[in-house]
Design a protein around this motif. Sequence first.
Motif, PDB file in Angstrom:
ATOM      1  N   ILE A   1      41.748  62.979  24.486  1.00 38.97           N
ATOM      2  CA  ILE A   1      40.905  62.573  23.357  1.00 38.97           C
ATOM      3  C   ILE A   1      41.483  61.331  22.689  1.00 38.97           C
ATOM      4  O   ILE A   1      40.747  60.403  22.320  1.00 38.97           O
ATOM      5  N   VAL A   2      42.806  61.294  22.538  1.00 35.36           N
ATOM      6  CA  VAL A   2      43.441  60.086  21.995  1.00 35.36           C
ATOM      7  C   VAL A   2      43.182  58.901  22.927  1.00 35.36           C
ATOM      8  O   VAL A   2      42.931  57.778  22.482  1.00 35.36           O
ATOM      9  N   GLY A   3      43.225  59.151  24.235  1.00 34.07           N
ATOM     10  CA  GLY A   3      42.936  58.095  25.198  1.00 34.07           C
ATOM     11  C   GLY A   3      41.511  57.590  25.118  1.00 34.07           C
ATOM     12  O   GLY A   3      41.245  56.395  25.314  1.00 34.07           O
TER      13      GLY A   3
ATOM     14  N   ALA B   1      42.657  63.094  14.207  1.00 33.75           N
ATOM     15  CA  ALA B   1      42.642  61.721  13.699  1.00 33.75           C
ATOM     16  C   ALA B   1      41.992  60.783  14.710  1.00 33.75           C
ATOM     17  O   ALA B   1      41.238  59.867  14.337  1.00 33.75           O
ATOM     18  N   ALA B   2      42.268  60.982  15.993  1.00 31.34           N
ATOM     19  CA  ALA B   2      41.679  60.136  17.031  1.00 31.34           C
ATOM     20  C   ALA B   2      40.156  60.276  17.044  1.00 31.34           C
ATOM     21  O   ALA B   2      39.425  59.288  17.188  1.00 31.34           O
ATOM     22  N   LEU B   3      39.653  61.504  16.894  1.00 36.76           N
ATOM     23  CA  LEU B   3      38.204  61.705  16.845  1.00 36.76           C
ATOM     24  C   LEU B   3      37.599  61.012  15.627  1.00 36.76           C
ATOM     25  O   LEU B   3      36.538  60.381  15.728  1.00 36.76           O
ATOM     26  N   SER B   4      38.255  61.107  14.485  1.00 31.48           N
ATOM     27  CA  SER B   4      37.747  60.477  13.265  1.00 31.48           C
ATOM     28  C   SER B   4      37.735  58.956  13.398  1.00 31.48           C
ATOM     29  O   SER B   4      36.764  58.293  13.011  1.00 31.48           O
ATOM     30  N   VAL B   5      38.803  58.395  13.959  1.00 29.51           N
ATOM     31  CA  VAL B   5      38.877  56.936  14.135  1.00 29.51           C
ATOM     32  C   VAL B   5      37.840  56.468  15.154  1.00 29.51           C
ATOM     33  O   VAL B   5      37.176  55.435  14.971  1.00 29.51           O
ATOM     34  N   LEU B   6      37.690  57.215  16.247  1.00 31.70           N
ATOM     35  CA  LEU B   6      36.690  56.856  17.255  1.00 31.70           C
ATOM     36  C   LEU B   6      35.292  56.844  16.655  1.00 31.70           C
ATOM     37  O   LEU B   6      34.506  55.905  16.877  1.00 31.70           O
ATOM     38  N   VAL B   7      34.964  57.864  15.877  1.00 30.05           N
ATOM     39  CA  VAL B   7      33.646  57.944  15.250  1.00 30.05           C
ATOM     40  C   VAL B   7      33.450  56.799  14.265  1.00 30.05           C
ATOM     41  O   VAL B   7      32.383  56.168  14.216  1.00 30.05           O
TER      42      VAL B   7
ATOM     43  N   ARG C   1      46.635  72.880  13.169  1.00 31.17           N
ATOM     44  CA  ARG C   1      48.053  72.881  12.827  1.00 31.17           C
ATOM     45  C   ARG C   1      48.865  72.163  13.900  1.00 31.17           C
ATOM     46  O   ARG C   1      48.515  72.208  15.079  1.00 31.17           O
ATOM     47  N   GLY C   2      49.956  71.554  13.489  1.00 32.03           N
ATOM     48  CA  GLY C   2      50.851  70.898  14.430  1.00 32.03           C
ATOM     49  C   GLY C   2      50.522  69.418  14.585  1.00 32.03           C
ATOM     50  O   GLY C   2      49.355  69.013  14.544  1.00 32.03           O
ATOM     51  N   LEU C   3      51.556  68.600  14.781  1.00 34.60           N
ATOM     52  CA  LEU C   3      51.379  67.157  14.854  1.00 34.60           C
ATOM     53  C   LEU C   3      50.475  66.755  16.011  1.00 34.60           C
ATOM     54  O   LEU C   3      49.635  65.858  15.870  1.00 34.60           O
ATOM     55  N   THR C   4      50.636  67.400  17.165  1.00 34.20           N
ATOM     56  CA  THR C   4      49.810  67.053  18.322  1.00 34.20           C
ATOM     57  C   THR C   4      48.332  67.289  18.033  1.00 34.20           C
ATOM     58  O   THR C   4      47.476  66.454  18.352  1.00 34.20           O
ATOM     59  N   ASN C   5      48.016  68.402  17.413  1.00 36.08           N
ATOM     60  CA  ASN C   5      46.613  68.729  17.139  1.00 36.08           C
ATOM     61  C   ASN C   5      46.010  67.836  16.060  1.00 36.08           C
ATOM     62  O   ASN C   5      44.845  67.447  16.151  1.00 36.08           O
ATOM     63  N   VAL C   6      46.782  67.501  15.032  1.00 37.60           N
ATOM     64  CA  VAL C   6      46.217  66.640  13.988  1.00 37.60           C
ATOM     65  C   VAL C   6      46.050  65.206  14.502  1.00 37.60           C
ATOM     66  O   VAL C   6      45.163  64.485  14.052  1.00 37.60           O
ATOM     67  N   LYS C   7      46.883  64.812  15.466  1.00 40.45           N
ATOM     68  CA  LYS C   7      46.666  63.508  16.104  1.00 40.45           C
ATOM     69  C   LYS C   7      45.334  63.490  16.848  1.00 40.45           C
ATOM     70  O   LYS C   7      44.643  62.466  16.880  1.00 40.45           O
ATOM     71  N   THR C   8      44.978  64.616  17.452  1.00 40.23           N
ATOM     72  CA  THR C   8      43.689  64.717  18.131  1.00 40.23           C
ATOM     73  C   THR C   8      42.548  64.570  17.133  1.00 40.23           C
ATOM     74  O   THR C   8      41.575  63.839  17.378  1.00 40.23           O
TER      75      THR C   8
END
Length: 470
Positions: A117-119, A444-450, A435-442
């Motif tokens: 998703i980040v990719g 954030a990536a969705l929010s930025v992509l949108v 919860r967790g840094l990895t999941n919140v990065k996901t």
Amino acid sequence: MRYIRGGDRNQASFLPARIDDYVAADAAVRVIDAFVEGLDMFGLGLVRATPAATGRPGYDPRDLLKLYIYGYLNEVRSSRKLERECRRNVELMWLLGRLAPDFKTIADFRRDNAAGIVGACRAFVLFCREQGLFAARLVALDGSKFRAVASAKRIMGERKVAEEAGRIDQQIAAYLANLDSIDAGERADSDAEQTAAALQALRARRTDLDALAARLKAEDRTSLVEGELDARPMGKGAGSKPPSYNVQTAVDAATGLIVHHEVTTEPTDNRLLHPMAKATKDAVAADTLTVVADAGYSNGADAAACENDGITPCVPANRAVNNQGDFFDRTAFIYEPQTDSFRCPAARTLVRKQILTRKQSVLYIADDCSGCALKPRCTRVERRFVQRHLYEDALQRMNARVEADPHLMRQRRCAAEHPFGTIKRMTAGGRFLTRGLTNVKTEAALSVLVYNIMRVINLIGSQSLKIRLA
């Protein structure tokens, strides 16, 4: 006068035969479909990018990625709410071909495909760069705190852990004494069972507290957020600070597109100027880059590192203020690089004394202040001290760029603050669901992509964007 009346619910009618007729030609959902269809699922590393040869068929990761992008675009982030939308939202029926995955499948996709998703977010930024939608001549950096899924009551420090451990030890001792009294008397076995169960729960909690204390010591931290160990207490002022993450963005000042973002556990922005600027420069593949940020990013070491990497930082220098009296400011002292000394307003010399490693500065002290007519305006102590940052030259150059062009800070405000306002509106005021840094990065990536998709639609229109994506 009559009201406008709707049709009879029981009246037979000829509705459009194709569900495509219900979706507007310029709807954002068509852009989402075109974008995801053009992605390399295998290259992004998404689970089930290649269907299994045996077993029950699974959902195409393209469909689940479309679902999440559409959900975040319309402020629907919960997996259970997305499941309901699949059954009643006409645009989602069109997008997914009337598929309706259950909430567990939807939630598992977001959890298991963080890197993919980040990719995908990164792929849209690269697409925008290839299409010439941004030049990144000037990039504005900014950070904002997003709330973690944890209460401020869950913040545990060494003192709080020790106090609770002491209370539990007392309770355990009381329960053990109660068990002894049960054994000595003829009380019912149910009392003993209840006491033993409570004792087991207290011992389990005591073990958890020991683990928290060990982690505090191992990581040399003053506090931890129980249940969300990656989060940190963040905020301004002296009051309580909720568990949060620091979301960083680099925004192209000309178009408002987010060209790079990162989620960090740094409570402040002070150490993020060079990491964010360097990552942004690599993301846009530029030979040089100019970045502008507020005074929270002021850091001499980072400023020097940026210049070494071909990045021009424009940040107001954040200087300490002398609040001990109406004395000469450090700017009244002239640095003489030939002798590595300062000249005071009375023309006396301040020589180098020592390096203050933690403050990254050099301390200079006056040779002799006795008999100086200006001493009452300079210091109360025997001799005057002055500090000079180890990277003072880089700080001065960085600050001079801002003073030479005050318009830079107005550009920063207009470019960097608008995306955060939009993203926080779409995320319930800036709150993560996972919860967790990895999941919140996901997340954030969705929010930025949108946000970037919305921004490009506003810049060139959905029809034009869909054609370019095809």
